[in-house]
Scaffold this active site. Structure first.
Site, PDB file in Angstrom:
ATOM      1  N   CYS A 274      44.767  64.932  39.099  1.00  8.78           N
ATOM      2  CA  CYS A 274      45.594  65.146  38.095  1.00  8.78           C
ATOM      3  C   CYS A 274      44.701  65.663  36.992  1.00  8.78           C
ATOM      4  CB  CYS A 274      46.456  64.160  37.699  1.00  8.78           C
ATOM      5  SG  CYS A 274      47.377  63.222  38.889  1.00  8.78           S
TER       6      CYS A 274
ATOM      7  N   HIS B   2      47.212  63.032  29.903  1.00  5.13           N
ATOM      8  CA  HIS B   2      47.787  63.097  31.215  1.00  5.13           C
ATOM      9  C   HIS B   2      48.886  62.250  31.269  1.00  5.13           C
ATOM     10  CE1 HIS B   2      48.564  63.503  35.526  1.00  5.13           C
ATOM     11  NE2 HIS B   2      48.179  62.171  35.687  1.00  5.13           N
TER      12      HIS B   2
ATOM     13  N   ASN C  71      55.268  62.102  36.613  1.00  2.00           N
ATOM     14  CA  ASN C  71      53.984  62.477  36.525  1.00  2.00           C
ATOM     15  C   ASN C  71      54.004  63.858  37.434  1.00  2.00           C
ATOM     16  OD1 ASN C  71      51.075  63.171  37.322  1.00  2.00           O
ATOM     17  ND2 ASN C  71      50.749  60.927  37.911  1.00  2.00           N
TER      18      ASN C  71
HETATM   19  O1  UT7 Z   1      47.808  60.591  37.842  1.00  2.00           O
HETATM   20  C1  UT7 Z   1      47.196  59.770  38.601  1.00  2.00           C
HETATM   21  C2  UT7 Z   1      48.163  59.046  39.483  1.00  2.00           C
HETATM   22  N1  UT7 Z   1      48.283  57.689  39.586  1.00  2.00           N
HETATM   23  C3  UT7 Z   1      48.670  56.706  38.585  1.00  2.00           C
HETATM   24  O2  UT7 Z   1      48.285  57.166  37.375  1.00  2.00           O
HETATM   25  C4  UT7 Z   1      49.205  55.533  38.627  1.00  2.00           C
HETATM   26  C5  UT7 Z   1      48.447  54.406  37.697  1.00  2.00           C
HETATM   27  N2  UT7 Z   1      49.117  53.160  38.017  1.00  2.00           N
HETATM   28  C6  UT7 Z   1      50.400  52.617  37.761  1.00  2.00           C
HETATM   29  O3  UT7 Z   1      50.966  53.577  36.844  1.00  2.00           O
HETATM   30  C7  UT7 Z   1      51.064  51.541  37.799  1.00  2.00           C
HETATM   31  O4  UT7 Z   1      49.780  50.757  38.572  1.00  2.00           O
HETATM   32  C8  UT7 Z   1      52.209  51.722  38.721  1.00  2.00           C
HETATM   33  C9  UT7 Z   1      53.204  52.073  37.822  1.00  2.00           C
HETATM   34  C10 UT7 Z   1      51.923  52.342  40.004  1.00  2.00           C
HETATM   35  C11 UT7 Z   1      52.566  50.174  39.307  1.00  2.00           C
HETATM   36  O5  UT7 Z   1      52.503  49.229  38.232  1.00  2.00           O
HETATM   37  P1  UT7 Z   1      51.992  48.001  38.328  1.00  2.00           P
HETATM   38  O6  UT7 Z   1      52.353  47.268  36.874  1.00  2.00           O
HETATM   39  O7  UT7 Z   1      50.637  48.198  38.502  1.00  2.00           O
HETATM   40  O8  UT7 Z   1      52.788  47.252  39.645  1.00  2.00           O
HETATM   41  P2  UT7 Z   1      51.943  46.510  40.795  1.00  2.00           P
HETATM   42  O9  UT7 Z   1      51.516  47.519  41.600  1.00  2.00           O
HETATM   43  O10 UT7 Z   1      51.036  45.691  40.390  1.00  2.00           O
HETATM   44  O11 UT7 Z   1      53.247  45.896  41.545  1.00  2.00           O
HETATM   45  C12 UT7 Z   1      53.996  44.798  40.922  1.00  2.00           C
HETATM   46  C13 UT7 Z   1      55.300  44.543  41.511  1.00  2.00           C
HETATM   47  C14 UT7 Z   1      54.822  44.351  43.255  1.00  2.00           C
HETATM   48  O12 UT7 Z   1      55.659  43.461  43.657  1.00  2.00           O
HETATM   49  P3  UT7 Z   1      55.041  41.891  43.956  1.00  2.00           P
HETATM   50  O13 UT7 Z   1      53.857  42.713  45.311  1.00  2.00           O
HETATM   51  O14 UT7 Z   1      54.352  41.438  42.784  1.00  2.00           O
HETATM   52  O15 UT7 Z   1      56.158  41.272  44.453  1.00  2.00           O
HETATM   53  C15 UT7 Z   1      55.510  45.857  43.899  1.00  2.00           C
HETATM   54  O16 UT7 Z   1      55.791  45.658  45.060  1.00  2.00           O
HETATM   55  O17 UT7 Z   1      56.150  45.715  41.423  1.00  2.00           O
HETATM   56  C16 UT7 Z   1      56.845  45.970  42.789  1.00  2.00           C
HETATM   57  N3  UT7 Z   1      57.020  47.692  42.671  1.00  2.00           N
HETATM   58  C17 UT7 Z   1      58.317  47.974  42.431  1.00  2.00           C
HETATM   59  N4  UT7 Z   1      59.377  47.261  42.231  1.00  2.00           N
HETATM   60  C18 UT7 Z   1      60.429  47.913  42.016  1.00  2.00           C
HETATM   61  C19 UT7 Z   1      56.243  48.526  43.194  1.00  2.00           C
HETATM   62  N5  UT7 Z   1      56.839  49.603  42.784  1.00  2.00           N
HETATM   63  C20 UT7 Z   1      58.119  49.150  42.564  1.00  2.00           C
HETATM   64  C21 UT7 Z   1      59.342  50.060  42.446  1.00  2.00           C
HETATM   65  N6  UT7 Z   1      60.501  49.261  41.982  1.00  2.00           N
HETATM   66  N7  UT7 Z   1      59.141  51.145  42.287  1.00  2.00           N
END
Ligand code: UT7
Length: 354
Positions: free
Chosen positions: A118, A258, A288
């Site tokens: 990105c 970004h 994104n």
């Molecule tokens: O441009 C560079 C590309 N990438 C990024 O910039 C990504 C940077 N990271 C992020 O923006 C965040 O880490 C995310 C938005 C991807 C995820 O947010 P988070 O607060 O870090 O959530 P997590 O990955 O720790 O997941 C929390 C929970 C999980 O459930 P459990 O394991 O706690 O039961 C996930 O399975 O949220 C769950 N989860 C969802 N629930 C509903 C993950 N995706 C989803 C979803 N809908 N789409």
């Protein structure tokens, strides 16, 4: 032959193209186990654009490029170089930049793609500016374009809710001394390469029934770890690039981050001491779009009158690699009257006549 002087490079015109089809969080609720509430509160995204079937990265890049060229008052035939920043090229080769070069009729231009996650658009701007600095090129077209909807697994809620399609372009050219790019910092932490990747289809894991069955041709991401990296480099990288430009955070008039997650942007802005009104956020509308987020946001902020001639504008991005990049520009508006002419009678670059 060594260049006699270093020519400052700035942005003469910008353009964007966002495909018209909108995919909302509510639409996604019907596709994977997610909710509008989760997506909005965890990311800030409400909806994203999705390319039409058959539309590839070059198809999005061309209209964005045409708009940027028209704004800059530069003909395609005048271009010396085209750099396409993308992680979702039409194909591995030929470069998407060559397809764009042909579509635009930019017959004099060299053309290549640049892949840096990105952060690719900032890397590409920095690269294009070097050609101008040395006098190797005068007009460089830099485009960020992505059709990530083709690379995400629409059954993986961890990634499919985050990304969108779009393109943004900028025409780089010589500007008067004191304008244009003031400082650039590019970084990479290859130790985190595995945290965000599309593993299969090339020399490490050639496409096979096995890679297909394992979904290795899709984007894989450890969101939490990328998040931590992002918050760290947004703060540290910003401090580094500001120091290189000799500016304090208060002297930054506008910030284009970004667009990956509003929580990352808010954390960064807070640590950088930047008030909300100095920060452009559009990921609620586009999600994104990877290498396209910076040029799309920049174009929108300029059009909205938030960035004006003489403003100091900071760009910051992070992404797969893991990479990061920061840049500070003093905005140059070629339409502003008290600037000297684009080309002097003797054909000199503007800054030489100052
Ligand atoms: O441009 C560079 C590309 N990438 C990024 O910039 C990504 C940077 N990271 C992020 O923006 C965040 O880490 C995310 C938005 C991807 C995820 O947010 P988070 O607060 O870090 O959530 P997590 O990955 O720790 O997941 C929390 C929970 C999980 O459930 P459990 O394991 O706690 O039961 C996930 O399975 O949220 C769950 N989860 C969802 N629930 C509903 C993950 N995706 C989803 C979803 N809908 N789409």
């Amino acid at each position: 032959m060594r260049p006699k002087t270093v020519t400052p490079a700035g942005i003469w015109g910008t353009g964007i193209y966002l495909p018209p089809r909108v995919l909302t969080n509510r639409d996604l609720e019907k596709m994977v186990d997610t909710s509008d509430e989760w997506i909005l509160t965890r990311t800030g995204i409400r909806e994203r654009r999705i390319a039409e079937e058959g539309q590839a990265a070059s198809d999005l890049a061309v209209p964005a490029a045409r708009q940027a060229l028209a704004e800059a008052g530069v003909a395609a035939g005048e271009l010396d170089l085209i750099i396409v920043a993308t992680n979702s090229p039409d194909m591995l080769f030929p470069a998407t930049a060559c397809l764009v070069q042909h579509a635009l009729g930019a017959v004099r231009a060299g053309a290549f793609d640049l892949q840096a996650g990105c952060t690719a658009f900032i890397y590409a701007l920095a690269c294009g500016a070097q050609f101008i600095a040395t006098g190797t090129a005068r007009w460089v077209l830099v485009i960020g374009t992505e059709v990530l909807s083709r690379l995400v697994n629409w059954q993986d809620r961890n990634t499919c809710v985050l990304f969108g399609d779009g393109a943004g372009a900028a025409v780089l050219g010589p500007v008067p001394e004191g304008y244009g790019i003031l400082a650039t910092r590019l970084g990479a932490e290859g130790a985190g390469a595995h945290l965000l990747s599309l593993p299969a289809g090339l020399s490490r894991h050639p496409a096979s029934p096995e890679t297909l069955a394992k979904g290795m041709h899709y984007i894989h991401m450890n969101g939490r770890e990328v998040f931590k990296f992002a918050v760290k480099v947004m703060e540290e990288g910003f401090a580094e690039v500001l120091e290189a430009a000799g500016l304090s955070p208060e002297q930054v008039d506008f910030f284009i981050p970004h667009q990956a997650n509003t929580r990352i942007i808010e954390a960064a802005a807070k640590r950088m001491n930047l008030p909300r009104e100095k920060v452009w956020v559009n990921l609620d509308r586009y999600g994104n779009t990877s290498a396209a987020t910076i040029p799309v946001a920049l174009h929108e902020a300029v059009k909205a009158g938030r960035i004006k001639d003489g403003d100091r504008v900071a760009l910051m991005a992070f992404g797969a690699g893991l990479t990061w990049g920061g840049m500070v520009l003093r905005w140059y508006d070629p339409r502003k009257e008290n600037h000297i002419a684009r080309e002097g009678e003797d054909g000199h670059y503007p800054h030489e006549a100052v």
